[in-house]
Design a protein around this motif. Structure first.
Motif, PDB file in Angstrom:
ATOM      1  N   PHE A  28       0.834  -1.203   0.000  1.00  0.00           N
ATOM      2  CA  PHE A  28       0.000   0.000   0.000  1.00  0.00           C
ATOM      3  C   PHE A  28       0.870   1.256   0.000  1.00  0.00           C
ATOM      4  O   PHE A  28       0.579   2.231  -0.696  1.00  0.00           O
ATOM      5  CB  PHE A  28      -0.940  -0.006   1.211  1.00  0.00           C
ATOM      6  N   ASN A  29       1.956   1.236   0.754  1.00  0.00           N
ATOM      7  CA  ASN A  29       2.854   2.385   0.796  1.00  0.00           C
ATOM      8  C   ASN A  29       3.604   2.570  -0.519  1.00  0.00           C
ATOM      9  O   ASN A  29       3.935   3.698  -0.887  1.00  0.00           O
ATOM     10  CB  ASN A  29       3.809   2.282   1.989  1.00  0.00           C
ATOM     11  N   ALA A  30       3.859   1.506  -1.220  1.00  0.00           N
ATOM     12  CA  ALA A  30       4.453   1.628  -2.556  1.00  0.00           C
ATOM     13  C   ALA A  30       3.494   2.380  -3.485  1.00  0.00           C
ATOM     14  O   ALA A  30       3.905   3.252  -4.257  1.00  0.00           O
ATOM     15  CB  ALA A  30       4.792   0.247  -3.125  1.00  0.00           C
ATOM     16  N   ILE A  31       2.215   2.061  -3.379  1.00  0.00           N
ATOM     17  CA  ILE A  31       1.209   2.762  -4.187  1.00  0.00           C
ATOM     18  C   ILE A  31       1.132   4.231  -3.773  1.00  0.00           C
ATOM     19  O   ILE A  31       1.029   5.125  -4.621  1.00  0.00           O
ATOM     20  CB  ILE A  31      -0.168   2.073  -4.046  1.00  0.00           C
ATOM     21  N   MET A  32       1.208   4.503  -2.478  1.00  0.00           N
ATOM     22  CA  MET A  32       1.135   5.886  -1.990  1.00  0.00           C
ATOM     23  C   MET A  32       2.297   6.729  -2.520  1.00  0.00           C
ATOM     24  O   MET A  32       2.097   7.862  -2.947  1.00  0.00           O
ATOM     25  CB  MET A  32       1.114   5.919  -0.464  1.00  0.00           C
ATOM     26  N   VAL A  33       3.504   6.189  -2.497  1.00  0.00           N
ATOM     27  CA  VAL A  33       4.643   6.974  -2.980  1.00  0.00           C
ATOM     28  C   VAL A  33       4.566   7.158  -4.496  1.00  0.00           C
ATOM     29  O   VAL A  33       4.980   8.185  -5.026  1.00  0.00           O
ATOM     30  CB  VAL A  33       5.996   6.387  -2.512  1.00  0.00           C
ATOM     31  N   ALA A  34       3.988   6.193  -5.202  1.00  0.00           N
ATOM     32  CA  ALA A  34       3.798   6.359  -6.650  1.00  0.00           C
ATOM     33  C   ALA A  34       2.852   7.524  -6.920  1.00  0.00           C
ATOM     34  O   ALA A  34       3.105   8.354  -7.802  1.00  0.00           O
ATOM     35  CB  ALA A  34       3.244   5.073  -7.262  1.00  0.00           C
ATOM     36  N   GLY A  35       1.788   7.601  -6.164  1.00  0.00           N
ATOM     37  CA  GLY A  35       0.853   8.716  -6.322  1.00  0.00           C
ATOM     38  C   GLY A  35       1.495  10.044  -5.995  1.00  0.00           C
ATOM     39  O   GLY A  35       1.286  11.045  -6.694  1.00  0.00           O
TER      40      GLY A  35
END
Length: 137
Positions: A28-35
């Protein structure tokens, strides 16, 4: 408050993320940093460099699916980008002049948490050490 609130937001982010169990917390944090890496695309002011930056953070996010270190690196890259935008005068939130500065203060807090492996902080909230709570998961 300009400097304290972003730190508190970073800590709150880590606390809320601690509610998610691993390995979903990392993913989930990987997705957050991508955003976050794409946040300036619609008007950042650095032209084609915005796409290059987004690609670099997207790479970190992809690698972050399996590595907290890459997620932390992505947040540190975003910190630098925030500082550049604050200096140039193109804030992340167009109507909030110091929003990029706030983001540049908040992001390293999140990055440090990520570089420590994104541990659950709920043990701290409950009065126990982080390592003790991590052993329970």
């Amino acid at each position: 408050m300009t400097y304290v609130a972003p730190v508190l937001i970073g800590v709150l982010y880590a606390l809320v993320m601690s509610l998610i169990r691993e390995p979903n917390r990392r993913r989930f944090n990987a997705i957050m940093v991508a955003g976050a890496g794409a946040a300036y695309l619609s008007g950042g002011g650095f032209g084609g460099w915005e796409f290059l930056f987004t690609a670099a953070v997207t790479y970190c996010a992809y690698r972050g699916l399996e590595s907290w270190t890459f997620i932390g690196i992505g947040w540190l890259l975003h910190t630098g980008w925030d500082l550049l935008h604050h200096i140039k005068g193109n804030p992340i939130i167009p109507f909030a002049h110091d929003s990029s500065l706030g983001c540049a203060i908040c992001d390293p807090v999140i990055a440090l948490w990520c570089l420590r492996g994104g541990p659950s902080l709920m043990g701290l909230v409950r009065g126990r050490r982080v390592e003790d709570h991590a052993a329970e998961l």
